[in-house]
Design a protein around this motif. Sequence first.
Motif, short mmCIF file in Angstrom:
data_model
loop_
_atom_site.label_atom_id
_atom_site.label_comp_id
_atom_site.label_asym_id
_atom_site.label_seq_id
_atom_site.Cartn_x
_atom_site.Cartn_y
_atom_site.Cartn_z
N THR A 19 36.42 8.86 60.14
CA THR A 19 37.66 8.33 60.71
C THR A 19 38.47 9.44 61.35
O THR A 19 38.95 9.31 62.48
CB THR A 19 38.49 7.62 59.62
OG1 THR A 19 37.73 6.53 59.09
CG2 THR A 19 39.82 7.11 60.18
N ARG A 20 38.61 10.55 60.65
CA ARG A 20 39.40 11.66 61.19
C ARG A 20 38.73 12.27 62.41
O ARG A 20 39.40 12.62 63.40
CB ARG A 20 39.65 12.70 60.10
CG ARG A 20 40.55 12.14 58.99
CD ARG A 20 41.02 13.20 58.04
NE ARG A 20 40.00 13.76 57.19
CZ ARG A 20 39.71 13.35 55.97
NH1 ARG A 20 40.38 12.34 55.44
NH2 ARG A 20 38.78 13.94 55.25
N LEU A 21 37.42 12.37 62.40
CA LEU A 21 36.70 12.89 63.56
C LEU A 21 36.90 11.96 64.76
O LEU A 21 37.10 12.42 65.89
CB LEU A 21 35.22 13.06 63.24
CG LEU A 21 34.37 13.71 64.32
CD1 LEU A 21 34.90 15.09 64.71
CD2 LEU A 21 32.92 13.81 63.86
N LEU A 52 45.86 10.95 58.99
CA LEU A 52 46.63 11.79 59.89
C LEU A 52 47.26 12.97 59.15
O LEU A 52 47.31 14.09 59.69
CB LEU A 52 47.71 10.98 60.60
CG LEU A 52 47.23 9.91 61.58
CD1 LEU A 52 48.42 9.23 62.26
CD2 LEU A 52 46.29 10.49 62.63
N LYS A 53 47.69 12.74 57.93
CA LYS A 53 48.28 13.83 57.14
C LYS A 53 47.25 14.92 56.86
O LYS A 53 47.57 16.11 56.94
CB LYS A 53 48.87 13.30 55.84
CG LYS A 53 49.45 14.41 54.97
CD LYS A 53 50.47 13.90 54.03
CE LYS A 53 51.05 14.96 53.11
NZ LYS A 53 51.29 16.26 53.68
N VAL A 54 46.03 14.53 56.53
CA VAL A 54 44.98 15.52 56.29
C VAL A 54 44.75 16.36 57.55
O VAL A 54 44.65 17.59 57.49
CB VAL A 54 43.67 14.84 55.83
CG1 VAL A 54 42.51 15.83 55.80
CG2 VAL A 54 43.85 14.21 54.46
N LEU A 55 44.67 15.69 58.70
CA LEU A 55 44.47 16.42 59.95
C LEU A 55 45.65 17.34 60.26
O LEU A 55 45.47 18.47 60.72
CB LEU A 55 44.27 15.43 61.11
CG LEU A 55 42.94 14.69 61.13
CD1 LEU A 55 42.98 13.54 62.13
CD2 LEU A 55 41.80 15.64 61.44
N GLU A 56 46.86 16.86 60.00
CA GLU A 56 48.04 17.67 60.28
C GLU A 56 48.14 18.85 59.31
O GLU A 56 48.45 19.97 59.71
CB GLU A 56 49.31 16.81 60.22
CG GLU A 56 50.49 17.49 60.85
CD GLU A 56 51.58 16.52 61.29
OE1 GLU A 56 52.44 16.96 62.07
OE2 GLU A 56 51.58 15.35 60.88
N ASP A 57 47.84 18.62 58.04
CA ASP A 57 47.88 19.71 57.05
C ASP A 57 46.85 20.79 57.38
O ASP A 57 47.08 21.96 57.10
CB ASP A 57 47.63 19.17 55.64
CG ASP A 57 48.81 18.37 55.10
OD1 ASP A 57 49.90 18.41 55.71
OD2 ASP A 57 48.63 17.69 54.06
#
Length: 110
Positions: A19-21, A52-57
């Motif tokens: 999903t993040r990819l 989105l938080k994981v990607l931003e962190d």
Amino acid sequence: MATFQTQLPAIFGALADPTRLAVVEQLVAGPASVSELAQPFHMAGPSFLKHLKVLEDAGVIASEKRGRVRTVRLAPDALAWVEIWVKRHRRLWERRLDDLGTFLNEENEK
């Protein structure tokens, strides 16, 4: 300040999830609102926001809120870490494969 050794595992960890990819792939075309990014995924809003938080962190994306709209964009510095890593490893493996090719050619000539 982030270093290669500390930032890269977080980036790869963030990108390891499909999903993040996919979100990152969407953002290659340019910034998008959270609702635009969430549209292709069949999940609850809070679950998508966790991605989105994981990607931003990890520093892969950055977001900005204007009024009621949160816009997300890629953070190019994070992807530069990945590029450095890939180039470093590519040179190493190309050199090793060249050495193997030379060895095999010498063995065939014997």
